[in-house]
Write a protein that holds these residues in place. Structure first.
Motif, PDB file in Angstrom:
ATOM      1  N   ARG A 353       0.930  -1.177   0.021  1.00  0.00           N
ATOM      2  CA  ARG A 353      -0.075  -0.023   0.038  1.00  0.00           C
ATOM      3  C   ARG A 353       0.809   1.253  -0.095  1.00  0.00           C
ATOM      4  O   ARG A 353       1.872   1.216   0.791  1.00  0.00           O
ATOM      5  CB  ARG A 353      -0.916   0.000   1.487  1.00  0.00           C
ATOM      6  CG  ARG A 353      -1.888   0.866   1.394  1.00  0.00           C
ATOM      7  CD  ARG A 353      -3.022   0.732   2.364  1.00  0.00           C
ATOM      8  NE  ARG A 353      -2.351   1.450   3.715  1.00  0.00           N
ATOM      9  CZ  ARG A 353      -2.782   1.133   4.817  1.00  0.00           C
ATOM     10  NH1 ARG A 353      -3.904   0.215   5.271  1.00  0.00           N
ATOM     11  NH2 ARG A 353      -2.362   1.775   5.862  1.00  0.00           N
ATOM     12  N   ARG A 354       0.495   2.369  -0.881  1.00  0.00           N
ATOM     13  CA  ARG A 354       1.126   3.560  -0.892  1.00  0.00           C
ATOM     14  C   ARG A 354       0.823   4.288   0.513  1.00  0.00           C
ATOM     15  O   ARG A 354      -0.091   4.415   0.931  1.00  0.00           O
ATOM     16  CB  ARG A 354       0.830   4.379  -1.995  1.00  0.00           C
ATOM     17  CG  ARG A 354       1.939   5.484  -2.143  1.00  0.00           C
ATOM     18  CD  ARG A 354       1.612   6.229  -3.607  1.00  0.00           C
ATOM     19  NE  ARG A 354       2.161   5.347  -4.659  1.00  0.00           N
ATOM     20  CZ  ARG A 354       3.458   5.017  -4.826  1.00  0.00           C
ATOM     21  NH1 ARG A 354       4.087   5.934  -4.230  1.00  0.00           N
ATOM     22  NH2 ARG A 354       3.639   4.360  -5.695  1.00  0.00           N
ATOM     23  N   SER A 357      -2.879   6.652   1.864  1.00  0.00           N
ATOM     24  CA  SER A 357      -3.745   6.338   0.744  1.00  0.00           C
ATOM     25  C   SER A 357      -5.024   5.624   1.223  1.00  0.00           C
ATOM     26  O   SER A 357      -5.941   5.107   0.470  1.00  0.00           O
ATOM     27  CB  SER A 357      -3.125   5.200  -0.287  1.00  0.00           C
ATOM     28  OG  SER A 357      -2.754   4.132   0.364  1.00  0.00           O
ATOM     29  N   GLY A 370       2.503  10.485  -0.222  1.00  0.00           N
ATOM     30  CA  GLY A 370       2.311   9.089  -0.812  1.00  0.00           C
ATOM     31  C   GLY A 370       3.845   8.513  -1.474  1.00  0.00           C
ATOM     32  O   GLY A 370       3.570   7.801  -2.351  1.00  0.00           O
ATOM     33  N   ASP A 371       5.164   9.224  -1.138  1.00  0.00           N
ATOM     34  CA  ASP A 371       6.079   8.871  -1.733  1.00  0.00           C
ATOM     35  C   ASP A 371       6.735   7.543  -1.250  1.00  0.00           C
ATOM     36  O   ASP A 371       8.117   7.166  -1.698  1.00  0.00           O
ATOM     37  CB  ASP A 371       6.987   9.689  -1.721  1.00  0.00           C
ATOM     38  CG  ASP A 371       7.415  10.301  -0.487  1.00  0.00           C
ATOM     39  OD1 ASP A 371       6.931   9.985   0.512  1.00  0.00           O
ATOM     40  OD2 ASP A 371       8.351  11.396  -0.214  1.00  0.00           O
ATOM     41  N   VAL A 373       6.099   3.129  -0.536  1.00  0.00           N
ATOM     42  CA  VAL A 373       5.236   2.120  -0.492  1.00  0.00           C
ATOM     43  C   VAL A 373       5.572   1.115   0.618  1.00  0.00           C
ATOM     44  O   VAL A 373       6.830   0.961   0.912  1.00  0.00           O
ATOM     45  CB  VAL A 373       5.380   1.330  -1.761  1.00  0.00           C
ATOM     46  CG1 VAL A 373       4.615   0.094  -1.642  1.00  0.00           C
ATOM     47  CG2 VAL A 373       4.932   2.294  -3.044  1.00  0.00           C
TER      48      VAL A 373
END
Length: 419
Positions: A353-354, A357, A370-371, A373
């Motif tokens: 999942r990022r 999110s 969101g950079d 994962v």
């Protein structure tokens, strides 16, 4: 599984009263004993402030107004309270909130409010925008600048001088001209302050040390612990000082001699807040287990049971060691999407999942980018270097898993439990 409405119980009260108690959905971040008898306010990561009637064990009111965690409380004359939040706002509440709306809102901070103090008609606030602000009726707000980075704590010294402590390791006394004097400087961030009737202040830091800065500026070591000190409380006579830690214990230090009298041990999860009752020996604490606990600090014992709740064994196939490590995370994060978001987002589908999110969760600006994962490797990095390093500006409490076996077990558990 920890549900959104997990029980916060005033453990000293009768069982019938406990069953009727209101709840916090996240760690109890701040406490205040209200000025007009028999009432306590608690605030939490779940954005709520609860006003408790200690005579009945019932919640007089539950207000959810702040757009983020409520980090700070201070009692006001007449039985009211001020609350400071992650949203940078300060709310002034009456003793009996009726409609969920504050009497007054103070705005100006550009970062989370971390600490509040009151003296002689002046409210002081410390925030992560690097400032201390002084608020008084009918006069312009004074903005005090000098700290380099987050300001974590503010108190009024016995002589009325505001004193603050921050991420930069400095403790500053603020003059009437708005200029600060560095009265002590340490190598690591300082998290908590308590003003002593003797005219000095106690300061607690991330290194686990509690120190006294005397009225004449001398620095004296009071206690050396191994886990970050996040809250300090002193009783009215100035004879007992309580230091709450992320390690889950509270050190009770006798003053003025500075001797460790007792260590109060609860369920082992971080203790975020502490406040003494007017009797000078009853101590209230709040922590990551969402509970408010009462102690006889002078005797070093709990008033009522303090043992951890019986926990259901982990589901078959889940790593038992990892489940124990995850207890520190469970106060803020549910494992399933059905359980919903708590003080932090749920962890269902974590790996792959990022960052930033999960739908419906209000992320801090850093995580919303969101950079990253989430993988076993990036989660391991988060808990090795710390959230404050990997994702600076996050609202996530600074927690590191330093034992390699614990970290490996936690990763195994998360891979199994969040699928």
């Amino acid at each position: 599984m920890i549900r959104w409405l997990a029980a916060l119980v005033l453990l000293a009260l009768p069982a019938a009263a406990q069953d009727r108690a209101a709840v916090h959905g996240g760690p109890v971040r701040a406490l205040a004993v209200l000025a007009e008898g028999g009432a306590l306010a608690s605030a939490g990561f779940d954005q709520s402030v609860i006003f408790w009637d200690l005579g009945t064990g019932r919640a007089r009111a539950v207000v959810r107004w702040h757009a983020g965690a409520v980090n700070a409380l201070v009692a006001l004359p007449g039985g009211g309270v001020a609350s400071g939040g992650e949203d940078g706002r300060i709310a002034i509440w009456p003793a009996e909130p009726r409609d969920g709306a504050p009497l007054r809102v103070l705005e100006g901070h550009e970062g989370p409010v971390a600490s509040l103090a009151w003296r002689d008609g002046v409210l002081a606030s410390a925030a992560w925008d690097g400032t201390v602000r002084l608020w008084a009726e009918g006069v312009p707000t004074r903005v005090l600048e000098g700290h380099r980075g987050n300001v974590n704590a503010v108190v009024f010294r016995d002589d009325g001088v505001p004193v603050s402590a921050g991420f930069d390791g400095t403790v500053r006394a603020w003059g009437a001209d708005g200029v600060s004097q560095v009265i002590a400087e340490f190598a690591l961030p300082q998290n908590a302050l308590a003003a002593l009737p003797s005219g000095g202040v106690a300061v607690g830091g991330v290194e686990g040390a509690v120190r006294l800065i005397t009225a004449n500026g001398a620095v004296r070591d009071l206690h050396a612990g191994s886990r970050p000190v996040v809250a300090l409380a002193v009783n009215g006579p100035g004879t007992l000082l309580a230091a709450a830690t992320l390690g889950g214990s509270v050190a009770v230090i006798g003053l003025p001699e500075g001797r460790l009298l007792h260590t109060l041990d609860g369920p082992g999860t971080p203790v975020w807040s502490a406040v003494f009752a007017p009797d000078g020996r009853t101590l209230w604490t709040g922590g990551a287990d969402r509970r408010v606990r009462r102690w006889d600090a002078a005797a070093g014992r709990a008033i009522g049971p303090v043992e951890a709740e019986r926990e259901a064994p982990p589901r078959a196939g889940l790593d038992a060691h990892g489940a124990r490590v995850f207890r520190a995370c469970s106060a803020c994060h549910a494992l399933t999407a059905e359980a919903g978001n708590m003080a932090g987002p749920h962890l269902h589908g974590l790996f792959g999942r990022r960052m930033g999110s999960v739908a419906g969760y209000a992320y801090s600006g850093r995580l919303a980018r969101g950079d990253i994962v989430w993988t076993p490797e990036t989660v391991a990095d988060l808990f090795t270097r710390g959230p404050d390093v990997v994702t600076p500006g996050t609202r996530m409490p600074v927690q590191r898993v330093e034992n390699p076996e614990d970290l490996a077990a936690l990763l195994r558990f998360l891979e199994q439990a969040t699928r």
